[in-house]
Enzyme design. Structure first.
Site, PDB file in Angstrom:
ATOM      1  N   THR A 140      21.900   9.264  -2.432  1.00 50.14           N
ATOM      2  CA  THR A 140      22.394   9.314  -3.813  1.00 50.14           C
ATOM      3  C   THR A 140      23.494  10.367  -3.952  1.00 50.14           C
ATOM      4  O   THR A 140      24.500  10.139  -4.635  1.00 50.14           O
ATOM      5  CB  THR A 140      21.221   9.623  -4.772  1.00 50.14           C
ATOM      6  N   LYS A 186      -1.628  -4.918   7.920  1.00 47.12           N
ATOM      7  CA  LYS A 186      -3.049  -5.251   8.131  1.00 47.12           C
ATOM      8  C   LYS A 186      -3.645  -5.898   6.889  1.00 47.12           C
ATOM      9  O   LYS A 186      -2.932  -6.186   5.955  1.00 47.12           O
ATOM     10  CB  LYS A 186      -3.831  -4.001   8.545  1.00 47.12           C
ATOM     11  N   ARG A 220       0.812  -1.222   0.000  1.00 48.31           N
ATOM     12  CA  ARG A 220       0.000   0.000   0.000  1.00 48.31           C
ATOM     13  C   ARG A 220       0.846   1.273   0.000  1.00 48.31           C
ATOM     14  O   ARG A 220       0.324   2.380  -0.081  1.00 48.31           O
ATOM     15  CB  ARG A 220      -0.924   0.028   1.224  1.00 48.31           C
ATOM     16  N   GLY A 221       2.168   1.121   0.150  1.00 48.75           N
ATOM     17  CA  GLY A 221       3.049   2.301   0.194  1.00 48.75           C
ATOM     18  C   GLY A 221       3.168   2.944  -1.176  1.00 48.75           C
ATOM     19  O   GLY A 221       2.747   2.381  -2.184  1.00 48.75           O
ATOM     20  N   PHE A 258      16.612   3.051  -7.434  1.00 49.68           N
ATOM     21  CA  PHE A 258      16.259   2.170  -8.545  1.00 49.68           C
ATOM     22  C   PHE A 258      16.115   2.926  -9.868  1.00 49.68           C
ATOM     23  O   PHE A 258      15.828   2.307 -10.894  1.00 49.68           O
ATOM     24  CB  PHE A 258      14.937   1.458  -8.260  1.00 49.68           C
ATOM     25  N   PRO A 270      19.514   1.426  -3.081  1.00 53.10           N
ATOM     26  CA  PRO A 270      18.911   2.628  -2.509  1.00 53.10           C
ATOM     27  C   PRO A 270      18.334   3.559  -3.572  1.00 53.10           C
ATOM     28  O   PRO A 270      17.551   4.446  -3.242  1.00 53.10           O
ATOM     29  CB  PRO A 270      20.072   3.317  -1.782  1.00 53.10           C
ATOM     30  N   HIS A 311      14.914  17.522  -3.179  1.00 50.47           N
ATOM     31  CA  HIS A 311      13.908  16.520  -2.830  1.00 50.47           C
ATOM     32  C   HIS A 311      12.671  17.163  -2.210  1.00 50.47           C
ATOM     33  O   HIS A 311      12.717  18.310  -1.755  1.00 50.47           O
ATOM     34  CB  HIS A 311      14.480  15.491  -1.843  1.00 50.47           C
ATOM     35  N   HIS A 312      11.602  16.348  -2.131  1.00 47.81           N
ATOM     36  CA  HIS A 312      10.367  16.762  -1.449  1.00 47.81           C
ATOM     37  C   HIS A 312      10.675  17.078   0.025  1.00 47.81           C
ATOM     38  O   HIS A 312      11.651  16.576   0.590  1.00 47.81           O
ATOM     39  CB  HIS A 312       9.309  15.657  -1.562  1.00 47.81           C
ATOM     40  N   LYS A 360      11.358  14.479   3.176  1.00 49.63           N
ATOM     41  CA  LYS A 360      12.557  13.635   3.270  1.00 49.63           C
ATOM     42  C   LYS A 360      13.274  13.908   4.587  1.00 49.63           C
ATOM     43  O   LYS A 360      13.452  15.062   4.976  1.00 49.63           O
ATOM     44  CB  LYS A 360      13.491  13.917   2.088  1.00 49.63           C
TER      45      LYS A 360
HETATM   46  P1  NAP Z   1       5.620   4.494   2.344  1.00 51.60           P
HETATM   47  O1  NAP Z   1       4.675   5.113   1.381  1.00 51.60           O
HETATM   48  O2  NAP Z   1       5.641   4.967   3.764  1.00 51.60           O
HETATM   49  O3  NAP Z   1       5.391   2.895   2.318  1.00 51.60           O
HETATM   50  C1  NAP Z   1       5.888   2.001   3.266  1.00 51.60           C
HETATM   51  C2  NAP Z   1       4.865   0.913   3.413  1.00 51.60           C
HETATM   52  O4  NAP Z   1       5.386  -0.118   4.266  1.00 51.60           O
HETATM   53  C3  NAP Z   1       3.557   1.415   4.062  1.00 51.60           C
HETATM   54  O5  NAP Z   1       2.462   0.963   3.304  1.00 51.60           O
HETATM   55  C4  NAP Z   1       3.598   0.756   5.429  1.00 51.60           C
HETATM   56  O6  NAP Z   1       2.294   0.503   5.955  1.00 51.60           O
HETATM   57  C5  NAP Z   1       4.299  -0.542   5.089  1.00 51.60           C
HETATM   58  N1  NAP Z   1       4.741  -1.277   6.261  1.00 51.60           N
HETATM   59  C6  NAP Z   1       5.147  -0.813   7.472  1.00 51.60           C
HETATM   60  N2  NAP Z   1       5.416  -1.835   8.297  1.00 51.60           N
HETATM   61  C7  NAP Z   1       5.159  -2.969   7.605  1.00 51.60           C
HETATM   62  C8  NAP Z   1       5.220  -4.345   7.911  1.00 51.60           C
HETATM   63  N3  NAP Z   1       5.592  -4.768   9.126  1.00 51.60           N
HETATM   64  N4  NAP Z   1       4.891  -5.238   6.960  1.00 51.60           N
HETATM   65  C9  NAP Z   1       4.506  -4.841   5.736  1.00 51.60           C
HETATM   66  N5  NAP Z   1       4.400  -3.534   5.376  1.00 51.60           N
HETATM   67  C10 NAP Z   1       4.736  -2.615   6.309  1.00 51.60           C
HETATM   68  O7  NAP Z   1       7.117   4.663   1.816  1.00 51.60           O
HETATM   69  P2  NAP Z   1       7.623   4.676   0.301  1.00 51.60           P
HETATM   70  O8  NAP Z   1       7.798   6.075  -0.164  1.00 51.60           O
HETATM   71  O9  NAP Z   1       6.843   3.732  -0.500  1.00 51.60           O
HETATM   72  O10 NAP Z   1       9.113   4.122   0.506  1.00 51.60           O
HETATM   73  C11 NAP Z   1       9.323   2.817   0.990  1.00 51.60           C
HETATM   74  C12 NAP Z   1      10.838   2.627   1.160  1.00 51.60           C
HETATM   75  O11 NAP Z   1      11.482   2.729  -0.124  1.00 51.60           O
HETATM   76  C13 NAP Z   1      11.517   3.687   2.035  1.00 51.60           C
HETATM   77  O12 NAP Z   1      12.572   3.088   2.761  1.00 51.60           O
HETATM   78  C14 NAP Z   1      12.065   4.685   1.026  1.00 51.60           C
HETATM   79  O13 NAP Z   1      13.172   5.422   1.518  1.00 51.60           O
HETATM   80  C15 NAP Z   1      12.470   3.743  -0.068  1.00 51.60           C
HETATM   81  N6  NAP Z   1      12.576   4.333  -1.411  1.00 51.60           N
HETATM   82  C16 NAP Z   1      13.461   3.715  -2.228  1.00 51.60           C
HETATM   83  C17 NAP Z   1      13.603   4.143  -3.526  1.00 51.60           C
HETATM   84  C18 NAP Z   1      14.576   3.409  -4.410  1.00 51.60           C
HETATM   85  O14 NAP Z   1      14.738   3.798  -5.578  1.00 51.60           O
HETATM   86  N7  NAP Z   1      15.244   2.377  -3.904  1.00 51.60           N
HETATM   87  C19 NAP Z   1      12.830   5.203  -4.026  1.00 51.60           C
HETATM   88  C20 NAP Z   1      11.899   5.798  -3.173  1.00 51.60           C
HETATM   89  C21 NAP Z   1      11.782   5.357  -1.871  1.00 51.60           C
HETATM   90  P3  NAP Z   1       1.629   1.622   6.942  1.00 51.60           P
HETATM   91  O15 NAP Z   1       1.441   2.836   6.096  1.00 51.60           O
HETATM   92  O16 NAP Z   1       0.344   0.994   7.382  1.00 51.60           O
HETATM   93  O17 NAP Z   1       2.616   1.839   8.058  1.00 51.60           O
END
Ligand code: NAP
Length: 266
Positions: free
Chosen positions: A166, A38, A12-13, A128, A126, A155-156, A159
């Site tokens: 990066t 959930k 859902r993230g 993609f 870190p 960045h937004h 952050k």
């Molecule tokens: P986000 O919108 O906050 O999504 C994180 C998701 O993980 C939320 O849906 C959260 O649910 C869920 N979560 C939390 N605890 C969990 C658990 N125990 N089991 C399963 N799901 C769980 O964050 P995002 O922007 O998508 O980013 C996610 C990660 O990717 C971060 O570490 C970010 O820094 C990283 N990122 C990486 C890149 C890349 O290119 N590698 C790019 C952007 C972001 P709840 O909302 O219910 O807590």
């Protein structure tokens, strides 16, 4: 050809949602499960805004691995949860592709060790965005000829860390080839603290935080009578998905530990 069976953690993230779409739209991947905090017992297709999918949602990661027997885990959660998922996936010989950021050097060393013991491939990236990785590589190429360089990352405003991972990685890659030198006038003095940004081995990194931005970086080189600017912009989180696809396809063919997409892009 058999499809690659994938479980996504954090569906859902903001990133997870894009990954679900990537997997469901692919002809070579099958979404076999999702791990969330959930919605135990629901299907991914039951969630608002998601396409049709029978993949079950689990809150218990081990149960998910046992019942779905995936080839690959895509983790896009939080550092603590992502570390638990990656460690557990490797114990089950499931190949992790991890976009979650914030792992410590100790975490990475532990995962590398586990990966080699289990002889199971693992890619942690870190960033993609393929364009961002190329921006880093081109910057390293240029730094050999242009040792005067400043990095501006934008960045937004939600952050948490500054400078971005990066930007630091870019500075490290540049430092590998750049003749060491302190940037700017030798007598320069800041009249307002921080005006010249952070100092990484004599080069400066500037962090901009504004609503409306996603992830952007500009590397600016200067020499007599010329400048060279290398810039990458991520306007949408979909920009990260070609890198996720590359990582999934690559991790299926290797048993090694890889940190950083730059190590699998020629
Ligand atoms: P986000 O919108 O906050 O999504 C994180 C998701 O993980 C939320 O849906 C959260 O649910 C869920 N979560 C939390 N605890 C969990 C658990 N125990 N089991 C399963 N799901 C769980 O964050 P995002 O922007 O998508 O980013 C996610 C990660 O990717 C971060 O570490 C970010 O820094 C990283 N990122 C990486 C890149 C890349 O290119 N590698 C790019 C952007 C972001 P709840 O909302 O219910 O807590």
């Amino acid at each position: 050809m058999e499809k690659v069976k994938i479980v996504i953690a954090g569906p859902r993230g903001r990133m997870g949602k894009e990954a679900v779409h990537l997997v469901l739209q692919s002809e070579t991947y099958a979404l076999v499960g999702a791990v969330d905090r959930k919605y135990e017992g629901f299907k991914v297709g039951d969630l608002d805004g998601f396409p049709e999918s029978d993949a079950m949602i689990y809150t218990d990661f081990e149960k998910c691995l046992q019942e779905t027997e995936p080839d690959v885990l895509i983790d896009l959660t939080t550092p603590e949860v992502g570390m638990f998922h990656t460690r557990t996936a490797l114990k089950y010989k499931v190949r992790p592709v991890v976009g979650t950021t914030g792992f410590s050097d100790e975490d990475l060393a532990e995962l590398e060790q586990l990966c080699s013991e289990q002889e199971t491939g693992c890619i942690i990236a870190p960033n993609f965005a393929v364009g961002a990785v190329l921006m880093m590589k081109f910057s390293r190429m240029a730094a050999k000829y242009f040792p005067d360089v400043e990095i501006i990352e934008l960045h937004h405003d939600q952050k948490l860390d500054a400078p971005s991972g990066t930007a630091v990685k870019t500075a490290q890659m540049i430092a590998d080839v750049r003749e060491a030198k302190r940037q700017g006038h030798q007598d320069e003095k800041e009249t307002l603290h921080g005006a010249r940004g952070a100092d990484y081995q004599g080069m400066h990194i500037h962090s901009v935080r504004l609503p409306g931005l996603i992830a952007h970086q500009q590397v600016m080189f200067g020499a007599d009578g010329q400048t060279l600017t290398i810039r990458h912009d991520s306007y949408h989180r979909s920009s990260f998905m070609s890198g996720v696809k590359l990582a999934v396809d690559t991790v299926m063919k290797m048993d090694a530990f890889v940190y950083g997409l730059e190590n699998i892009i020629e």
